[in-house]
Design a protein around this motif. Structure first.
Motif, PDB file in Angstrom:
ATOM      1  N   MET A   1       0.852  -1.192   0.000  1.00 15.52           N
ATOM      2  CA  MET A   1       0.000   0.000   0.000  1.00 15.52           C
ATOM      3  C   MET A   1       0.888   1.242   0.000  1.00 15.52           C
ATOM      4  SD  MET A   1      -2.933   1.163   2.742  1.00 15.52           S
ATOM      5  CE  MET A   1      -3.904  -0.295   2.437  1.00 15.52           C
ATOM      6  N   GLY A   2       0.627   2.154  -0.942  1.00 15.96           N
ATOM      7  CA  GLY A   2       1.432   3.354  -1.046  1.00 15.96           C
ATOM      8  C   GLY A   2       1.085   4.389   0.010  1.00 15.96           C
ATOM      9  N   LEU A   3       1.917   5.441   0.060  1.00 22.42           N
ATOM     10  CA  LEU A   3       1.711   6.496   1.043  1.00 22.42           C
ATOM     11  C   LEU A   3       0.374   7.187   0.831  1.00 22.42           C
ATOM     12  CD1 LEU A   3       2.808   8.242   3.343  1.00 22.42           C
ATOM     13  CD2 LEU A   3       3.905   9.688   1.621  1.00 22.42           C
ATOM     14  N   ARG A   4      -0.001   7.393  -0.426  1.00 24.80           N
ATOM     15  CA  ARG A   4      -1.275   8.062  -0.709  1.00 24.80           C
ATOM     16  C   ARG A   4      -2.445   7.265  -0.138  1.00 24.80           C
ATOM     17  NH1 ARG A   4      -3.462   9.694  -6.764  1.00 24.80           N
ATOM     18  NH2 ARG A   4      -5.477  10.507  -6.124  1.00 24.80           N
ATOM     19  N   SER A   5      -2.436   5.944  -0.351  1.00 21.80           N
ATOM     20  CA  SER A   5      -3.518   5.099   0.158  1.00 21.80           C
ATOM     21  C   SER A   5      -3.530   5.074   1.679  1.00 21.80           C
ATOM     22  CB  SER A   5      -3.360   3.680  -0.389  1.00 21.80           C
ATOM     23  OG  SER A   5      -3.396   3.682  -1.801  1.00 21.80           O
ATOM     24  N   LYS A   6      -2.333   5.005   2.277  1.00 21.71           N
ATOM     25  CA  LYS A   6      -2.257   4.964   3.742  1.00 21.71           C
ATOM     26  C   LYS A   6      -2.786   6.262   4.357  1.00 21.71           C
ATOM     27  CE  LYS A   6       1.651   1.766   4.065  1.00 21.71           C
ATOM     28  NZ  LYS A   6       3.064   1.596   4.476  1.00 21.71           N
TER      29      LYS A   6
ATOM     30  N   VAL B   1     -11.927  14.609   0.006  1.00 22.68           N
ATOM     31  CA  VAL B   1     -10.944  15.635   0.359  1.00 22.68           C
ATOM     32  C   VAL B   1      -9.631  14.995   0.802  1.00 22.68           C
ATOM     33  CG1 VAL B   1     -10.437  17.515   1.968  1.00 22.68           C
ATOM     34  CG2 VAL B   1     -12.712  17.324   0.955  1.00 22.68           C
ATOM     35  N   SER B   2      -9.706  13.892   1.591  1.00 20.60           N
ATOM     36  CA  SER B   2      -8.488  13.241   2.068  1.00 20.60           C
ATOM     37  C   SER B   2      -7.699  12.631   0.922  1.00 20.60           C
ATOM     38  CB  SER B   2      -8.842  12.165   3.095  1.00 20.60           C
ATOM     39  OG  SER B   2      -9.617  11.138   2.504  1.00 20.60           O
ATOM     40  N   VAL B   3      -8.403  12.064  -0.060  1.00 17.75           N
ATOM     41  CA  VAL B   3      -7.705  11.498  -1.213  1.00 17.75           C
ATOM     42  C   VAL B   3      -6.977  12.587  -1.990  1.00 17.75           C
ATOM     43  CG1 VAL B   3      -8.058  10.403  -3.462  1.00 17.75           C
ATOM     44  CG2 VAL B   3      -9.162   9.469  -1.436  1.00 17.75           C
TER      45      VAL B   3
ATOM     46  N   GLY C   1      -3.085  12.758  -2.082  1.00 21.37           N
ATOM     47  CA  GLY C   1      -2.499  12.667  -3.419  1.00 21.37           C
ATOM     48  C   GLY C   1      -1.511  13.777  -3.680  1.00 21.37           C
ATOM     49  N   SER C   2      -1.846  14.991  -3.243  1.00 21.09           N
ATOM     50  CA  SER C   2      -0.927  16.116  -3.424  1.00 21.09           C
ATOM     51  C   SER C   2       0.372  15.894  -2.657  1.00 21.09           C
ATOM     52  CB  SER C   2      -1.606  17.406  -2.944  1.00 21.09           C
ATOM     53  OG  SER C   2      -0.707  18.495  -3.015  1.00 21.09           O
ATOM     54  N   LEU C   3       0.235  15.448  -1.407  1.00 21.30           N
ATOM     55  CA  LEU C   3       1.436  15.177  -0.600  1.00 21.30           C
ATOM     56  C   LEU C   3       2.234  14.025  -1.193  1.00 21.30           C
ATOM     57  CD1 LEU C   3       3.112  15.711   1.940  1.00 21.30           C
ATOM     58  CD2 LEU C   3       1.591  14.171   3.178  1.00 21.30           C
ATOM     59  N   SER C   4       1.538  12.976  -1.626  1.00 21.61           N
ATOM     60  CA  SER C   4       2.224  11.824  -2.196  1.00 21.61           C
ATOM     61  C   SER C   4       2.968  12.197  -3.472  1.00 21.61           C
ATOM     62  CB  SER C   4       1.219  10.715  -2.478  1.00 21.61           C
ATOM     63  OG  SER C   4       1.832   9.626  -3.108  1.00 21.61           O
ATOM     64  N   ARG C   5       2.349  13.019  -4.322  1.00 16.88           N
ATOM     65  CA  ARG C   5       3.013  13.425  -5.564  1.00 16.88           C
ATOM     66  C   ARG C   5       4.277  14.208  -5.277  1.00 16.88           C
ATOM     67  NH1 ARG C   5      -2.350  14.135  -7.245  1.00 16.88           N
ATOM     68  NH2 ARG C   5      -2.317  16.315  -6.584  1.00 16.88           N
TER      69      ARG C   5
ATOM     70  N   ASP D   1       6.803  23.178   4.468  1.00 18.23           N
ATOM     71  CA  ASP D   1       6.520  22.051   5.333  1.00 18.23           C
ATOM     72  C   ASP D   1       7.705  21.098   5.348  1.00 18.23           C
ATOM     73  OD1 ASP D   1       6.415  21.108   2.779  1.00 18.23           O
ATOM     74  OD2 ASP D   1       4.297  20.512   2.828  1.00 18.23           O
ATOM     75  N   GLU D   2       7.490  19.897   5.915  1.00 16.59           N
ATOM     76  CA  GLU D   2       8.566  18.929   6.064  1.00 16.59           C
ATOM     77  C   GLU D   2       9.069  18.437   4.712  1.00 16.59           C
ATOM     78  OE1 GLU D   2       5.817  18.998   7.716  1.00 16.59           O
ATOM     79  OE2 GLU D   2       6.356  19.131   9.836  1.00 16.59           O
ATOM     80  N   VAL D   3       8.175  18.297   3.725  1.00 10.99           N
ATOM     81  CA  VAL D   3       8.602  17.847   2.402  1.00 10.99           C
ATOM     82  C   VAL D   3       9.564  18.848   1.782  1.00 10.99           C
ATOM     83  CG1 VAL D   3       7.823  17.223   0.082  1.00 10.99           C
ATOM     84  CG2 VAL D   3       6.468  16.559   2.071  1.00 10.99           C
ATOM     85  N   GLN D   4       9.260  20.133   1.918  1.00 18.46           N
ATOM     86  CA  GLN D   4      10.143  21.162   1.387  1.00 18.46           C
ATOM     87  C   GLN D   4      11.475  21.160   2.129  1.00 18.46           C
ATOM     88  OE1 GLN D   4       9.182  22.866  -1.273  1.00 18.46           O
ATOM     89  NE2 GLN D   4      11.166  23.867  -1.456  1.00 18.46           N
ATOM     90  N   SER D   5      11.442  20.932   3.440  1.00 17.46           N
ATOM     91  CA  SER D   5      12.687  20.866   4.210  1.00 17.46           C
ATOM     92  C   SER D   5      13.536  19.690   3.751  1.00 17.46           C
ATOM     93  CB  SER D   5      12.369  20.735   5.700  1.00 17.46           C
ATOM     94  OG  SER D   5      11.643  21.852   6.161  1.00 17.46           O
ATOM     95  N   LEU D   6      12.883  18.543   3.502  1.00 16.82           N
ATOM     96  CA  LEU D   6      13.604  17.378   3.003  1.00 16.82           C
ATOM     97  C   LEU D   6      14.227  17.661   1.643  1.00 16.82           C
ATOM     98  CD1 LEU D   6      14.350  14.350   3.119  1.00 16.82           C
ATOM     99  CD2 LEU D   6      12.107  13.857   2.133  1.00 16.82           C
TER     100      LEU D   6
END
Length: 414
Positions: free
Chosen positions: A1-6, A141-143, A147-151, A181-186
């Motif tokens: 299961m991918g991050l988006r699904s989780k 909305v959660s999907v 999805g945006s975060l996963s992409r 956010d954390e993704v940008q920091s990474l």
């Protein structure tokens, strides 16, 4: 299961639980309010009935004196001098109200308490349909959010793979998009690491090129001077070491050209099987090898490839010399289609080399002999220029296996 699904599943479960708790709380509060209203209504009626009975002896609202069906808990409360109400349990729930009147009698009134109240049924349906609709909206909305975060994370991971493949100019921050956010920091940390790695590699490349260029002239002079020495064992040793030093300098210059990215393939049509046979023959003559030290096997029909024959011969020579130096003869060279395999009968490549590929100035474990680790590095560099895939592994019957797979002919050339 991918991050988006989780992430979507987590959002859905949390929101569903929150909506369920809210619906239960609303329905429970509505039931409690309804019960309070019924109790209050019954209490008002019993008060009016008791006042009427005390004045003129006439009970109102169908009230009864000393009703034999009066629940015992309610009877006990009235005997203690209280005016009380009592609801019986299902089925056929009833709301009782009783009070003591003159002559020591108990006046009581009873009314049905329907469990299937229309207003409560309507509220229950509204909560069910509203909860389902809200859960569906939250799921959508959660999907979208997940999805945006996963992409963004997938984009950063793709950039990391490009950096690992050598594309050090790739920007993870640009791939992650705007955000704080954390993704940008990474992504920013990954770009910083790539920038530092790029600077280190550039410094290493310059050092290698500078050392090789600076050594080339004195080594050439040393080799020339060694040829003028009188014949003898000492002179032979000096000439031999000078030749080894010259080969090392030439290898360093070749690696410096790979690092600078200026190398380009001079492509031509080559019949791979026939060419490998002739290249091995030339190598036997140059290295004074025994005929049975290198054996060529051709499987299937000879295939024409669009490649640089000089680089193919350089790769083949380096792999064979490496096998003779670190492994055991005979060296088996197998050509099948666009694939060429070189197998020795030694102890095999080190696990680190198989996992990470060749690294300069690292020849592997001690039992594979000595060396600078440049031969395989140069072979990998030529394969990259050709767009070929050079992999290292273990032969099925033991020994080291190097496999070179050349790219297919372009469609316009086929």
């Amino acid at each position: 299961m991918g991050l988006r699904s989780k992430l979507g599943l987590i959002f859905l479960l949390v929101s569903s639980l929150a909506i369920l708790v809210l619906c239960v709380a609303v329905y429970t509060q509505a039931q409690s309010s309804r019960l309070d209203r019924t109790r209050s209504f019954a209490d008002e009626r019993i008060q009016l009935a008791a006042e009427s009975y005390d004045r003129n002896g006439v009970p109102l609202f169908g009230s009864r004196l000393d009703d034999p069906d009066l629940p015992q808990p309610l009877r006990e409360s009235v005997l203690e001098g209280k005016r009380a109400t009592f609801k019986t349990g299902s089925p056929n729930a009833q709301m009782w109200a009783a009070v003591a009147v003159r002559d020591g009698k108990i006046l009581s009134i009873v009314q049905d308490y329907e469990a299937n109240d229309p207003s409560m049924n309507a509220l229950r349906r509204a909560l069910i349909f509203g909860g389902i609709g809200t859960v569906a909206l939250v799921a959508l909305v959660s999907v979208v959010a997940a999805g945006s975060l996963s992409r963004r994370i997938v984009a950063v991971a793709g950039t990391a793979r490009r950096i690992a493949a050598g594309e050090l100019d790739a920007s993870a921050a640009r791939a992650a998009g705007k955000g704080n956010d954390e993704v940008q920091s990474l992504a920013t940390a990954l770009d910083t690491m790539a920038s530092s790695l790029r600077a280190q590699l550039e410094a290493e490349r310059r050092f290698t090129a500078d050392v090789a260029h600076d050594l080339r002239t004195p080594v050439t002079g040393l080799l020339t001077a060694a040829e003028l020495l009188p014949a003898g064992r000492p002179s032979e040793l000096v000439r031999d070491r000078a030749k080894v030093l010259r080969r090392l300098v030439e290898d360093l210059l070749e690696i410096a050209r790979f690092d600078s990215g200026v190398e380009q393939a001079d492509l031509e049509h080559v019949g791979l099987g026939a060419f490998v046979g002739s290249a091995v023959g030339r190598l036997r003559m140059q290295q004074s090898l025994a005929p049975d030290s290198v054996i060529v096997h051709r499987i299937g029909e000879d295939e024409t490839v669009w490649t640089d024959s000089r680089r193919i011969e350089r790769i083949l020579a380096n792999l064979i010399v490496n096998g003779l130096r670190h492994g055991k003869p005979p060296i088996d060279v197998t050509v099948s289609g666009r694939t060429m395999e070189v197998v020795d009968h030694g102890d095999g490549y080190p696990e680190e080399l198989i996992a990470e590929g060749p690294r300069r100035f690292r020849s592997g474990v001690a039992e594979r002999g000595v060396g600078h680790g440049l031969g395989l590095t140069i072979a990998a560099g030529h394969a990259k220029v050709l767009g070929a895939v050079l992999t290292f592994g273990a032969a099925p019957e033991g020994g080291a296996l190097a496999r070179l797979e050349l790219p297919p002919l372009p469609e316009t050339e086929s």
